[in-house]
Design a protein around this motif. Structure first.
Motif, PDB file in Angstrom:
ATOM      1  N   THR A 223       0.826  -1.124   0.214  1.00 50.17           N
ATOM      2  CA  THR A 223       0.083   0.021   0.012  1.00 50.17           C
ATOM      3  C   THR A 223       0.760   1.219  -0.059  1.00 50.17           C
ATOM      4  OG1 THR A 223      -1.609  -1.090   1.287  1.00 50.17           O
ATOM      5  CG2 THR A 223      -1.689   1.217   1.274  1.00 50.17           C
ATOM      6  N   MET A 224       2.025   1.274   0.875  1.00 53.40           N
ATOM      7  CA  MET A 224       2.771   2.297   0.999  1.00 53.40           C
ATOM      8  C   MET A 224       3.677   2.647  -0.439  1.00 53.40           C
ATOM      9  SD  MET A 224       3.932   2.873   4.763  1.00 53.40           S
ATOM     10  CE  MET A 224       4.752   1.255   4.902  1.00 53.40           C
ATOM     11  N   VAL A 225       4.171   1.435  -0.936  1.00 52.37           N
ATOM     12  CA  VAL A 225       4.914   1.459  -2.263  1.00 52.37           C
ATOM     13  C   VAL A 225       3.714   2.167  -3.402  1.00 52.37           C
ATOM     14  CG1 VAL A 225       5.888   0.177  -4.206  1.00 52.37           C
ATOM     15  CG2 VAL A 225       6.446   0.023  -1.766  1.00 52.37           C
ATOM     16  N   ASP A 226       2.679   1.546  -3.459  1.00 53.86           N
ATOM     17  CA  ASP A 226       1.627   2.368  -4.404  1.00 53.86           C
ATOM     18  C   ASP A 226       1.445   3.668  -4.162  1.00 53.86           C
ATOM     19  OD1 ASP A 226       1.389  -0.211  -5.580  1.00 53.86           O
ATOM     20  OD2 ASP A 226      -0.632  -0.732  -4.485  1.00 53.86           O
ATOM     21  N   LEU A 227       1.498   4.392  -2.846  1.00 45.75           N
ATOM     22  CA  LEU A 227       1.306   5.648  -2.658  1.00 45.75           C
ATOM     23  C   LEU A 227       2.267   6.572  -3.076  1.00 45.75           C
ATOM     24  CD1 LEU A 227      -0.629   5.476   0.800  1.00 45.75           C
ATOM     25  CD2 LEU A 227      -1.622   6.437  -0.963  1.00 45.75           C
ATOM     26  N   GLY A 228       3.495   5.942  -2.823  1.00 49.31           N
ATOM     27  CA  GLY A 228       4.487   6.736  -3.219  1.00 49.31           C
ATOM     28  C   GLY A 228       4.739   6.866  -4.685  1.00 49.31           C
ATOM     29  N   THR A 229       4.639   5.453  -5.080  1.00 53.23           N
ATOM     30  CA  THR A 229       4.722   5.496  -6.641  1.00 53.23           C
ATOM     31  C   THR A 229       3.675   6.550  -7.329  1.00 53.23           C
ATOM     32  OG1 THR A 229       5.445   3.455  -6.626  1.00 53.23           O
ATOM     33  CG2 THR A 229       4.663   3.987  -8.596  1.00 53.23           C
ATOM     34  N   ASP A 230       2.610   6.498  -7.026  1.00 50.65           N
ATOM     35  CA  ASP A 230       1.716   7.194  -7.634  1.00 50.65           C
ATOM     36  C   ASP A 230       1.810   8.869  -7.330  1.00 50.65           C
ATOM     37  OD1 ASP A 230       0.147   5.057  -8.364  1.00 50.65           O
ATOM     38  OD2 ASP A 230      -1.476   5.093  -6.559  1.00 50.65           O
ATOM     39  N   ALA A 231       2.420   9.056  -6.296  1.00 48.83           N
ATOM     40  CA  ALA A 231       3.041  10.636  -5.999  1.00 48.83           C
ATOM     41  C   ALA A 231       4.073  10.920  -6.794  1.00 48.83           C
ATOM     42  CB  ALA A 231       2.997  10.888  -4.482  1.00 48.83           C
ATOM     43  N   GLY A 232       4.809  10.030  -7.458  1.00 45.37           N
ATOM     44  CA  GLY A 232       5.949  10.363  -8.424  1.00 45.37           C
ATOM     45  C   GLY A 232       7.243  10.254  -7.561  1.00 45.37           C
ATOM     46  N   VAL A 233       7.195   9.245  -6.253  1.00 42.28           N
ATOM     47  CA  VAL A 233       8.246   9.384  -5.705  1.00 42.28           C
ATOM     48  C   VAL A 233       8.658   8.008  -5.705  1.00 42.28           C
ATOM     49  CG1 VAL A 233       9.351   9.119  -3.159  1.00 42.28           C
ATOM     50  CG2 VAL A 233       7.615  10.908  -3.503  1.00 42.28           C
ATOM     51  N   ARG A 234       9.968   7.646  -6.082  1.00 40.28           N
ATOM     52  CA  ARG A 234      10.494   6.104  -6.296  1.00 40.28           C
ATOM     53  C   ARG A 234      10.574   5.642  -4.774  1.00 40.28           C
ATOM     54  NH1 ARG A 234      13.862   9.674  -8.902  1.00 40.28           N
ATOM     55  NH2 ARG A 234      15.374   9.587  -7.525  1.00 40.28           N
ATOM     56  N   THR A 235       9.745   4.381  -4.714  1.00 38.58           N
ATOM     57  CA  THR A 235       9.606   3.662  -3.528  1.00 38.58           C
ATOM     58  C   THR A 235       9.762   2.464  -3.729  1.00 38.58           C
ATOM     59  OG1 THR A 235       7.856   5.734  -2.925  1.00 38.58           O
ATOM     60  CG2 THR A 235       8.008   3.653  -1.466  1.00 38.58           C
ATOM     61  N   VAL A 236      10.432   1.889  -2.435  1.00 37.77           N
ATOM     62  CA  VAL A 236      10.628   0.548  -2.468  1.00 37.77           C
ATOM     63  C   VAL A 236      10.733   0.140  -1.134  1.00 37.77           C
ATOM     64  CG1 VAL A 236      13.173   0.472  -2.146  1.00 37.77           C
ATOM     65  CG2 VAL A 236      12.245  -1.606  -3.080  1.00 37.77           C
ATOM     66  N   ALA A 237      10.110  -1.260  -0.590  1.00 33.40           N
ATOM     67  CA  ALA A 237      10.157  -1.579   0.719  1.00 33.40           C
ATOM     68  C   ALA A 237      10.561  -3.041   0.874  1.00 33.40           C
ATOM     69  CB  ALA A 237       8.367  -1.730   1.010  1.00 33.40           C
ATOM     70  N   LEU A 238      11.575  -2.990   1.928  1.00 32.00           N
ATOM     71  CA  LEU A 238      11.815  -4.367   2.559  1.00 32.00           C
ATOM     72  C   LEU A 238      10.909  -4.677   4.023  1.00 32.00           C
ATOM     73  CD1 LEU A 238      15.752  -3.996   2.332  1.00 32.00           C
ATOM     74  CD2 LEU A 238      14.159  -4.819   0.786  1.00 32.00           C
ATOM     75  N   VAL A 239      10.562  -6.111   3.723  1.00 32.65           N
ATOM     76  CA  VAL A 239       9.862  -6.323   4.920  1.00 32.65           C
ATOM     77  C   VAL A 239      11.044  -7.262   5.714  1.00 32.65           C
ATOM     78  CG1 VAL A 239       7.831  -8.070   5.881  1.00 32.65           C
ATOM     79  CG2 VAL A 239       7.697  -6.546   3.602  1.00 32.65           C
ATOM     80  N   THR A 240      11.029  -6.749   7.099  1.00 33.57           N
ATOM     81  CA  THR A 240      12.074  -7.391   7.726  1.00 33.57           C
ATOM     82  C   THR A 240      11.424  -8.018   9.298  1.00 33.57           C
ATOM     83  OG1 THR A 240      12.805  -5.287   9.077  1.00 33.57           O
ATOM     84  CG2 THR A 240      13.891  -5.679   6.663  1.00 33.57           C
ATOM     85  N   ASP A 241      12.357  -8.952   9.667  1.00 34.67           N
ATOM     86  CA  ASP A 241      12.019  -9.494  10.977  1.00 34.67           C
ATOM     87  C   ASP A 241      12.217  -8.710  12.355  1.00 34.67           C
ATOM     88  OD1 ASP A 241      11.397 -12.225  12.626  1.00 34.67           O
ATOM     89  OD2 ASP A 241      13.618 -11.417  13.109  1.00 34.67           O
ATOM     90  N   MET A 242      11.148  -8.821  12.967  1.00 29.79           N
ATOM     91  CA  MET A 242      11.140  -8.120  14.341  1.00 29.79           C
ATOM     92  C   MET A 242      10.396  -9.059  15.538  1.00 29.79           C
ATOM     93  SD  MET A 242      12.016  -5.671  16.529  1.00 29.79           S
ATOM     94  CE  MET A 242      13.323  -4.919  15.056  1.00 29.79           C
ATOM     95  N   ASN A 243      10.556 -10.471  15.237  1.00 32.16           N
ATOM     96  CA  ASN A 243      10.367 -11.369  16.339  1.00 32.16           C
ATOM     97  C   ASN A 243      11.598 -11.151  17.543  1.00 32.16           C
ATOM     98  OD1 ASN A 243       7.894 -12.713  15.735  1.00 32.16           O
ATOM     99  ND2 ASN A 243       9.114 -13.395  13.975  1.00 32.16           N
ATOM    100  N   THR A 244      12.933 -11.101  17.142  1.00 33.82           N
ATOM    101  CA  THR A 244      13.834 -10.702  17.834  1.00 33.82           C
ATOM    102  C   THR A 244      14.406  -9.287  17.617  1.00 33.82           C
ATOM    103  OG1 THR A 244      14.523 -13.027  17.292  1.00 33.82           O
ATOM    104  CG2 THR A 244      16.318 -11.736  18.231  1.00 33.82           C
TER     105      THR A 244
END
Length: 425
Positions: A223-244
């Motif tokens: 959702t956030m990558v889509d919002l950034g892209t639609d607004a003309g901001v080059r956007t990428v996301a990493l999903v990272t572990d936070m169990n530890t």
């Protein structure tokens, strides 16, 4: 012309709101024309009914339009920012911003203070004597334009997406924080208004994160990558572990100390891994052909750190605050550390004084938790496993309660931790 009751009813019934309805509702609420109880009814309807991509983009645009937009187009270097959804021991911004600046980008990092058990970047940096978070737009531009600095970490001004601040406070007391469309719009309205040319998102997933499941974290990231892209901001996301939790420390000055170790070429392996992974994404998004590992190894990133701290009034050579009291927790048995729960550690650090229960509360610079083993390490019965730090020793009991059942030492080996779970964008 729209009216609040018809907008609420439309979303309550599962209908799609049009652009004019959304723009009017957000603007009228920000101006005080729409009452809190009316907006809380709408946010609950959105939580239950959801929003499509166009609605989320319109909601985000309306929040951006409630304030000013920053403009860094005069800078000679490309701009790139990073945002983390928050976790335990997540000090990555501290080494990352100067590292990416050392690679040739300008890094305008607008950060926040902690609330609850996730730490705030500004609280961490404020443990450095003299350092200040509040800068004017002119000061930000001057620091970013300085070829010896190029990075700034500071508080967002009150005039940046003011609708978001008002809406967030309302959602916090009406049980509507968990709406992924509104979380995404809240984050991205500030980041787009900030005026950066590219953005890398670190979406945390696990017990110590806002998104506890991988599916929810991936949905938020998309959702956030889509919002950034639609607004003309080059956007990428990493999903990272936070169990530890990340690294070996949770707390303000403790995490600054660990960040400096990373910039000096040492530090915990997971902090180094994630810092470099995010740095490579940021450098690529900025259109630069530089390997951040080289800048970490040759000391350039450390030079930028020192310059960045000094540019905001801090003394990079000053001794960091140290808690007056410590308490050691020892291993009850020998074996391998196979689990260390991020949420338990985060709540313990919060209860020791590293975090706050409400906005504006002071935090203790030296409070927090240091752990002496990483996942997979062999420990011996009786050896120190955790050190709790605080200026107020009466806090130890509640912190220890939070840690009950928070780790596992057993025979065998730990499952290898996969730090980066997905890449979206």
């Amino acid at each position: 012309m729209a009216d609040a009751v018809s907008v609420i009813a439309a979303k309550r019934d599962g209908n799609t709101l049009d652009s004019d309805q959304i723009a009017w509702m957000v603007d009228a609420y920000t101006r005080g024309e729409v009452a809190d109880e009316q907006m809380s009814a709408l946010t609950m309807a959105i939580l239950l009914r959801g929003m499509n991509r166009r609605e989320i983009a319109d909601w985000t645009a309306a929040m951006i339009a409630s304030g000013r937009r920053m403009d860094f187009s005069t800078l000679a270097r490309p701009t790139v920012d990073k945002h983390s959804t928050g976790g335990i021991g997540d000090k990555i911004t501290l080494p990352l911003a100067p590292l990416v600046a050392a690679c040739g980008a300008a890094v305008p990092q607008l950060s926040g203070r902690g609330l609850g058990y996730t730490g705030g970047t500004l609280d961490k940096l404020e443990s450095i004597p003299g350092w200040r978070a509040d800068l004017t737009a002119d000061e930000m531009t001057r620091i970013l334009d300085d070829p010896a600095v190029g990075a700034v970490v500071c508080a967002a001004g009150a005039d940046l997406a003011p609708a978001d601040k008002k809406l967030y406070a309302l959602r916090d007391v009406t049980a509507t924080v968990e709406s992924i469309p509104m979380i995404a719009a809240s984050i991205m309205s500030k980041k787009i208004a900030e005026g950066t040319g590219a953005l890398v998102l670190d979406v945390k997933c696990g017990s110590g994160a806002f998104m506890s499941t991988l599916g929810d974290a991936q949905e938020l990231a998309r959702t956030m990558v889509d919002l950034g892209t639609d607004a003309g901001v080059r956007t990428v996301a990493l999903v990272t572990d936070m169990n530890t939790p990340l690294g070996r420390t949770a707390g303000n000055a403790l995490e600054v100390e660990e960040s400096v170790e990373v910039l000096a070429g040492g530090g915990p392996a997971d902090v180094v891994e994630l810092t470099l992974a995010l740095a490579r994404e940021m450098v690529a998004a900025a259109g630069l052909d530089v390997d951040p590992a080289d800048k970490l190894a040759d000391g350039t990133a450390m030079d930028r750190w020192r310059a960045m701290i000094a540019a905001q009034g801090g003394d990079p050579d000053a001794a960091l605050p140290v808690a007056r009291h410590t308490h050691e927790v020892t291993a009850e048995r020998s074996g391998v550390l196979t689990r260390l729960d991020a949420r338990a550690v985060g709540i313990a650090a919060w209860r020791l004084g590293a975090g706050r229960e409400r906005q504006g509360q002071p935090v203790q610079a030296g409070a927090g938790v240091r752990w002496h083993a990483a996942l997979g390490d062999t420990v011996t019965a009786g050896q120190p496993l955790l050190t709790l730090c605080t200026d107020t020793p009466e806090r130890f009991d509640r912190a220890l309660d939070a840690l009950t059942g928070g780790w596992t030492v057993e025979d065998g080996s730990a499952q290898e931790r996969r730090l980066i779970l997905d890449r979206i964008g």
